[in-house]
Design an enzyme around this catalytic site. Structure first.
Site, PDB file in Angstrom:
ATOM      1  N   TYR A   1      -4.278   0.419  -5.105  1.00 16.22           N
ATOM      2  CA  TYR A   1      -3.095   1.072  -4.553  1.00 16.22           C
ATOM      3  C   TYR A   1      -2.424   1.884  -5.660  1.00 16.22           C
ATOM      4  O   TYR A   1      -1.706   1.368  -6.501  1.00 16.22           O
ATOM      5  CB  TYR A   1      -2.109   0.047  -3.990  1.00 16.22           C
ATOM      6  CG  TYR A   1      -2.597  -0.692  -2.766  1.00 16.22           C
ATOM      7  CD1 TYR A   1      -3.731  -0.282  -2.059  1.00 16.22           C
ATOM      8  CD2 TYR A   1      -1.917  -1.810  -2.293  1.00 16.22           C
ATOM      9  CE1 TYR A   1      -4.168  -0.971  -0.937  1.00 16.22           C
ATOM     10  CE2 TYR A   1      -2.344  -2.505  -1.170  1.00 16.22           C
ATOM     11  CZ  TYR A   1      -3.466  -2.086  -0.495  1.00 16.22           C
ATOM     12  OH  TYR A   1      -3.899  -2.774   0.619  1.00 16.22           O
TER      13      TYR A   1
ATOM     14  N   SER B   1     -10.478  -9.780   2.591  1.00 15.30           N
ATOM     15  CA  SER B   1      -9.882  -8.824   3.513  1.00 15.30           C
ATOM     16  C   SER B   1     -11.040  -8.163   4.242  1.00 15.30           C
ATOM     17  O   SER B   1     -11.991  -7.709   3.599  1.00 15.30           O
ATOM     18  CB  SER B   1      -9.054  -7.786   2.747  1.00 15.30           C
ATOM     19  OG  SER B   1      -8.397  -6.908   3.628  1.00 15.30           O
TER      20      SER B   1
ATOM     21  N   ASP C   1       1.765  -8.575  -0.749  1.00 21.31           N
ATOM     22  CA  ASP C   1       0.342  -8.245  -0.764  1.00 21.31           C
ATOM     23  C   ASP C   1       0.144  -6.908  -1.458  1.00 21.31           C
ATOM     24  O   ASP C   1       0.874  -5.948  -1.210  1.00 21.31           O
ATOM     25  CB  ASP C   1      -0.205  -8.160   0.666  1.00 21.31           C
ATOM     26  CG  ASP C   1      -1.682  -7.797   0.686  1.00 21.31           C
ATOM     27  OD1 ASP C   1      -2.512  -8.706   0.547  1.00 21.31           O
ATOM     28  OD2 ASP C   1      -2.001  -6.596   0.844  1.00 21.31           O
TER      29      ASP C   1
ATOM     30  N   HIS D   1     -11.862  -6.892  -1.286  1.00 22.60           N
ATOM     31  CA  HIS D   1     -11.159  -5.812  -0.603  1.00 22.60           C
ATOM     32  C   HIS D   1     -12.073  -5.074   0.374  1.00 22.60           C
ATOM     33  O   HIS D   1     -12.665  -4.037   0.054  1.00 22.60           O
ATOM     34  CB  HIS D   1     -10.580  -4.843  -1.628  1.00 22.60           C
ATOM     35  CG  HIS D   1      -9.524  -3.947  -1.069  1.00 22.60           C
ATOM     36  ND1 HIS D   1      -8.755  -3.128  -1.864  1.00 22.60           N
ATOM     37  CD2 HIS D   1      -9.071  -3.738   0.201  1.00 22.60           C
ATOM     38  CE1 HIS D   1      -7.901  -2.460  -1.112  1.00 22.60           C
ATOM     39  NE2 HIS D   1      -8.086  -2.800   0.143  1.00 22.60           N
TER      40      HIS D   1
ATOM     41  N   TRP E   1       0.837  -1.203   0.000  1.00 24.09           N
ATOM     42  CA  TRP E   1       0.000   0.000   0.000  1.00 24.09           C
ATOM     43  C   TRP E   1       0.872   1.254   0.000  1.00 24.09           C
ATOM     44  O   TRP E   1       0.630   2.209  -0.741  1.00 24.09           O
ATOM     45  CB  TRP E   1      -0.921  -0.028   1.225  1.00 24.09           C
ATOM     46  CG  TRP E   1      -1.928   1.085   1.286  1.00 24.09           C
ATOM     47  CD1 TRP E   1      -2.309   1.925   0.277  1.00 24.09           C
ATOM     48  CD2 TRP E   1      -2.699   1.475   2.430  1.00 24.09           C
ATOM     49  NE1 TRP E   1      -3.275   2.814   0.722  1.00 24.09           N
ATOM     50  CE2 TRP E   1      -3.533   2.554   2.042  1.00 24.09           C
ATOM     51  CE3 TRP E   1      -2.785   1.014   3.741  1.00 24.09           C
ATOM     52  CZ2 TRP E   1      -4.415   3.184   2.932  1.00 24.09           C
ATOM     53  CZ3 TRP E   1      -3.660   1.626   4.625  1.00 24.09           C
ATOM     54  CH2 TRP E   1      -4.467   2.693   4.218  1.00 24.09           C
TER      55      TRP E   1
END
Length: 328
Positions: free
Chosen positions: A56, A153, A51, A122, A21
């Protein structure tokens, strides 16, 4: 670097992964050369799990990962991406086969692969976990050979528990750190019984648990630690793990005397996470070579003593628990 079994997938992955991220967006500006250097440093240090997510930097992180791995050649790490946040509007009905297929196909292009190792929903709204058709769409993507495995997630423990009811869910990514301890109460044991991998994100509470911040520490306008402290842009639990910044700093000062010689607070906080055998991998971010190397080195720290674990639990109970425990 110690390895752990990634649930029932059969994979073995490094217990310290790389969260991308920070090299994509929302953590201030990161030059491409610095992002690639950080990725290479992590991989050189034994990291075998990366990940990422399609949002992002609107794909920037995925492209940087592809460029880095192409430049290295050789054995590839396991790369997990995420899908769903690109929906506009971001509504439960959008988590359908057509949209998920479109998101997966874009990630295939950006990551420059023929099949994605792991795709995670997500952090969708809770309603999505009650839509079997969403998980059927993911199953179809496995059958079509576009993804190997899928997971979720989540923001809330309850969402993770619901996800475990779908037999195809291979992993659950959740926030767990010294300031967010609730997942260890019930959820971790349930995941182990289902042989579902646990990916721990926000392991350092957005850097609070690095011990480097002060009351007057400044964050850029592009850093979520500036613009999301009250949840203005997304779930506030993603920023400083939902802990009030000043209260978090006070708790950090109470934790500091517990540090062993030769370890940074960030490494020690990562080692605390790895004390739980239900954890498969934790994914601290890194924007520099040094951060990546220091994160990876946490795998080699000795176990925390029972006395230190008790002190940490006491600090959490007194200073943090009331504000965050039942919220997520």
């Amino acid at each position: 670097m110690h390895q752990r079994r990634f649930g029932r997938t059969g994979w073995q992955v490094s217990e310290i992964g790389f969260g991308s991220w920070a090299i994509g967006a929302d953590w201030g500006d990161v030059e491409e050369k610095d992002a690639i250097a950080a990725l290479n440093a992590a991989l050189d240090s034994g990291v075998t799990m990366i990940d990422t997510a399609d949002v992002y930097g609107d794909g920037r992180a995925e492209k940087l990962i592809a460029k880095t791995l192409k430049g290295r050649g050789g054995a590839r790490p396991m790369v997990a991406t995420k899908a769903g946040k690109r929906l506009n509007p971001h509504v439960a009905s959008g988590y359908n086969r057509q949209n998920l297929t479109s998101f997966v196909e874009r990630s295939l292009r950006y990551l420059e692969v023929d099949v994605l190792d792991l795709v995670q929903l997500h952090c969708p709204m809770t309603e999505v976990f009650y839509q079997p058709e969403t998980f059927e769409a993911l199953e179809k993507l496995v059958e079509e050979g576009k993804i190997r495995h899928y997971g979720v997630s989540v923001e809330k423990v309850e969402e993770g528990i619901k996800a475990l009811q779908y037999p195809g869910v291979a992993s659950v990514q959740i926030i767990y750190n010294i300031f967010r301890q609730r997942p260890a109460e019930l959820f971790f044991d349930m995941a182990r019984q289902k042989d579902v991998a646990i990916i721990v994100r926000v392991p350092l509470a957005s850097g609070l648990l690095s011990g480097k911040f002060r009351s007057d520490s400044a964050f850029s306008a592009k850093d979520h630690r500036n613009y999301n402290r009250q949840g203005e842009a997304f779930d506030v639990g993603e920023t400083f793990a939902g802990v009030n910044y000043e209260e978090g700093l006070q708790a950090v000062e109470e934790l500091r005397p517990l540090l062993p010689p030769g370890a940074t607070m960030a490494q020690w906080a990562l080692r605390w996470i790895l004390m739980n055998p239900a954890v498969t991998v934790t994914i601290p971010g890194a924007k520099s070579v040094r951060q990546a190397q220091e994160n990876a080195a946490a795998s080699d720290l000795p176990a925390l003593s029972p006395q230190v674990m008790e002190r940490i639990a006491d600090i959490y109970e007194r200073r943090i628990k009331a504000a965050v425990h039942q919220r997520w």
